[in-house]
Design a protein around this motif. Structure first.
Motif, PDB file in Angstrom:
ATOM      1  N   SER A  39      28.627  16.546 -14.247  1.00 10.73           N
ATOM      2  CA  SER A  39      29.111  17.924 -14.252  1.00 10.73           C
ATOM      3  C   SER A  39      29.766  18.294 -12.931  1.00 10.73           C
ATOM      4  N   LEU A  40      30.613  19.282 -13.017  1.00  7.20           N
ATOM      5  CA  LEU A  40      31.351  19.752 -11.851  1.00  7.20           C
ATOM      6  C   LEU A  40      31.229  21.261 -11.777  1.00  7.20           C
ATOM      7  N   GLN A  41      30.945  21.743 -10.572  1.00  9.90           N
ATOM      8  CA  GLN A  41      30.868  23.181 -10.349  1.00  9.90           C
ATOM      9  C   GLN A  41      31.775  23.493  -9.165  1.00  9.90           C
ATOM     10  N   ILE A  42      32.735  24.386  -9.381  1.00  9.10           N
ATOM     11  CA  ILE A  42      33.586  24.812  -8.269  1.00  9.10           C
ATOM     12  C   ILE A  42      32.865  25.976  -7.594  1.00  9.10           C
ATOM     13  N   LEU A  43      32.514  25.809  -6.328  1.00  9.72           N
ATOM     14  CA  LEU A  43      31.764  26.850  -5.621  1.00  9.72           C
ATOM     15  C   LEU A  43      32.716  27.886  -5.037  1.00  9.72           C
ATOM     16  N   SER A  44      33.865  27.430  -4.557  1.00 15.16           N
ATOM     17  CA  SER A  44      34.893  28.365  -4.098  1.00 15.16           C
ATOM     18  C   SER A  44      36.203  27.611  -3.972  1.00 15.16           C
ATOM     19  N   SER A  45      37.282  28.361  -4.031  1.00 17.00           N
ATOM     20  CA  SER A  45      38.572  27.720  -3.811  1.00 17.00           C
ATOM     21  C   SER A  45      39.540  28.755  -3.270  1.00 17.00           C
ATOM     22  N   SER A  46      40.476  28.284  -2.494  1.00 17.52           N
ATOM     23  CA  SER A  46      41.499  29.187  -1.977  1.00 17.52           C
ATOM     24  C   SER A  46      42.776  28.379  -1.840  1.00 17.52           C
ATOM     25  N   ALA A  47      43.893  29.031  -2.034  1.00 20.92           N
ATOM     26  CA  ALA A  47      45.157  28.324  -1.923  1.00 20.92           C
ATOM     27  C   ALA A  47      46.206  29.200  -1.266  1.00 20.92           C
ATOM     28  N   GLY A  48      46.914  28.602  -0.328  1.00 22.63           N
ATOM     29  CA  GLY A  48      48.048  29.276   0.282  1.00 22.63           C
ATOM     30  C   GLY A  48      49.317  28.740  -0.359  1.00 22.63           C
ATOM     31  N   VAL A  49      50.430  28.874   0.333  1.00 22.12           N
ATOM     32  CA  VAL A  49      51.699  28.417  -0.237  1.00 22.12           C
ATOM     33  C   VAL A  49      51.694  26.900  -0.389  1.00 22.12           C
ATOM     34  N   THR A  51      48.940  24.812   1.204  1.00 18.47           N
ATOM     35  CA  THR A  51      47.653  24.173   1.458  1.00 18.47           C
ATOM     36  C   THR A  51      46.584  24.846   0.616  1.00 18.47           C
ATOM     37  N   GLY A  52      45.589  24.071   0.275  1.00 17.33           N
ATOM     38  CA  GLY A  52      44.510  24.620  -0.521  1.00 17.33           C
ATOM     39  C   GLY A  52      43.197  23.984  -0.129  1.00 17.33           C
ATOM     40  N   ARG A  53      42.105  24.670  -0.455  1.00 15.99           N
ATOM     41  CA  ARG A  53      40.790  24.158  -0.116  1.00 15.99           C
ATOM     42  C   ARG A  53      39.875  24.421  -1.301  1.00 15.99           C
ATOM     43  N   VAL A  54      39.105  23.428  -1.663  1.00 17.14           N
ATOM     44  CA  VAL A  54      38.173  23.570  -2.774  1.00 17.14           C
ATOM     45  C   VAL A  54      36.798  23.114  -2.323  1.00 17.14           C
ATOM     46  N   HIS A  55      35.798  23.930  -2.605  1.00 16.43           N
ATOM     47  CA  HIS A  55      34.417  23.562  -2.304  1.00 16.43           C
ATOM     48  C   HIS A  55      33.741  23.355  -3.651  1.00 16.43           C
ATOM     49  N   LEU A  69      26.896  15.478  -5.078  1.00 15.77           N
ATOM     50  CA  LEU A  69      27.832  15.339  -3.984  1.00 15.77           C
ATOM     51  C   LEU A  69      28.498  16.688  -3.830  1.00 15.77           C
ATOM     52  N   GLU A  70      28.451  17.207  -2.625  1.00 14.72           N
ATOM     53  CA  GLU A  70      29.129  18.476  -2.362  1.00 14.72           C
ATOM     54  C   GLU A  70      30.268  18.184  -1.401  1.00 14.72           C
ATOM     55  N   GLU A  71      31.417  18.735  -1.655  1.00 19.40           N
ATOM     56  CA  GLU A  71      32.553  18.454  -0.783  1.00 19.40           C
ATOM     57  C   GLU A  71      33.431  19.675  -0.594  1.00 19.40           C
ATOM     58  N   ARG A  72      33.924  19.822   0.630  1.00 21.24           N
ATOM     59  CA  ARG A  72      34.987  20.783   0.922  1.00 21.24           C
ATOM     60  C   ARG A  72      36.238  19.946   1.082  1.00 21.24           C
ATOM     61  N   SER A  73      37.127  20.049   0.112  1.00 21.86           N
ATOM     62  CA  SER A  73      38.321  19.199   0.085  1.00 21.86           C
ATOM     63  C   SER A  73      39.557  19.980   0.486  1.00 21.86           C
ATOM     64  N   ASP A  74      40.404  19.321   1.241  1.00 28.84           N
ATOM     65  CA  ASP A  74      41.689  19.915   1.605  1.00 28.84           C
ATOM     66  C   ASP A  74      42.801  19.290   0.773  1.00 28.84           C
ATOM     67  N   ARG A  81      53.839  19.523  -6.069  1.00 28.46           N
ATOM     68  CA  ARG A  81      52.625  18.854  -6.552  1.00 28.46           C
ATOM     69  C   ARG A  81      51.519  18.928  -5.518  1.00 28.46           C
ATOM     70  N   TRP A  82      50.291  19.100  -5.984  1.00 26.92           N
ATOM     71  CA  TRP A  82      49.145  19.125  -5.084  1.00 26.92           C
ATOM     72  C   TRP A  82      48.636  17.708  -4.835  1.00 26.92           C
ATOM     73  N   PHE A  83      48.307  17.457  -3.557  1.00 29.90           N
ATOM     74  CA  PHE A  83      47.729  16.170  -3.184  1.00 29.90           C
ATOM     75  C   PHE A  83      46.414  16.384  -2.443  1.00 29.90           C
ATOM     76  N   TYR A  84      45.457  15.535  -2.763  1.00 30.39           N
ATOM     77  CA  TYR A  84      44.199  15.540  -2.035  1.00 30.39           C
ATOM     78  C   TYR A  84      44.431  14.930  -0.657  1.00 30.39           C
ATOM     79  N   ARG A  85      43.923  15.570   0.395  1.00 27.66           N
ATOM     80  CA  ARG A  85      44.094  15.016   1.744  1.00 27.66           C
ATOM     81  C   ARG A  85      42.804  14.400   2.270  1.00 27.66           C
ATOM     82  N   GLU A  86      41.761  15.218   2.369  1.00 24.45           N
ATOM     83  CA  GLU A  86      40.502  14.710   2.910  1.00 24.45           C
ATOM     84  C   GLU A  86      39.412  15.715   2.613  1.00 24.45           C
ATOM     85  N   GLY A  87      38.184  15.301   2.830  1.00 23.62           N
ATOM     86  CA  GLY A  87      37.083  16.216   2.562  1.00 23.62           C
ATOM     87  C   GLY A  87      35.876  15.925   3.417  1.00 23.62           C
ATOM     88  N   GLU A  88      35.055  16.953   3.562  1.00 19.94           N
ATOM     89  CA  GLU A  88      33.764  16.816   4.239  1.00 19.94           C
ATOM     90  C   GLU A  88      32.726  16.769   3.144  1.00 19.94           C
TER      91      GLU A  88
END
Ligand SMILES: [Zn+2]
Length: 115
Positions: A39-49, A51-55, A69-74, A81-88
């Motif tokens: 299962s997947l739960q999106i805890l928060s997300s925000s997006a600019g023009v 860049t975006g961040r998903v927790h 696994l919990e991750e804050r992804s950039d 197109r959106w690309f995954y960059r990295e995450g904590e």
């Protein structure tokens, strides 16, 4: 983000690499040892023009138990197109109680589902 989670579930390494930013993308991705994601739960997300961040928190089944696994992804957007960059990331073990929501994401109580 959800599409990348789905790709992890079905172990679609090609899709994951395609949506990974070239600057941070690994040369190859071996998913053979990856856990059974449930299962997947999106805890928060925000997006600019561009860049975006998903927790998020993703739950998996491991042996007789459950982990997460919990991750804050950039993400960044290029050519529309959106690309995954990295995450904590951080990982942990889940110990659901009998009356807790089932970690598989069914919406039912654990005792009436996967227990
Ligand atoms: Zn369940």
């Amino acid at each position: 983000m959800r599409s990348r989670f789905s790709a992890f579930v079905v172990k679609d390494a090609d899709y994951l690499l395609e949506t990974w930013h070239p600057e941070t993308r690994p040369a190859e991705l071996d998913l053979s040892g990856s856990p059974e994601w449930v299962s997947l739960q999106i805890l928060s997300s925000s997006a600019g023009v561009d860049t975006g961040r998903v927790h998020f928190r993703a739950v998996y089944r491991a042996g007789g138990g459950w982990g997460y696994l919990e991750e804050r992804s950039d993400f960044s957007k290029e050519n529309g197109r959106w690309f995954y960059r990295e995450g904590e990331t951080r990982e942990g073990v889940l110990k659901p109680g009998r009356n807790d929501p089932c970690p598989c994401g069914s919406g039912r109580k654990f005792k009436a589902c996967c227990l």
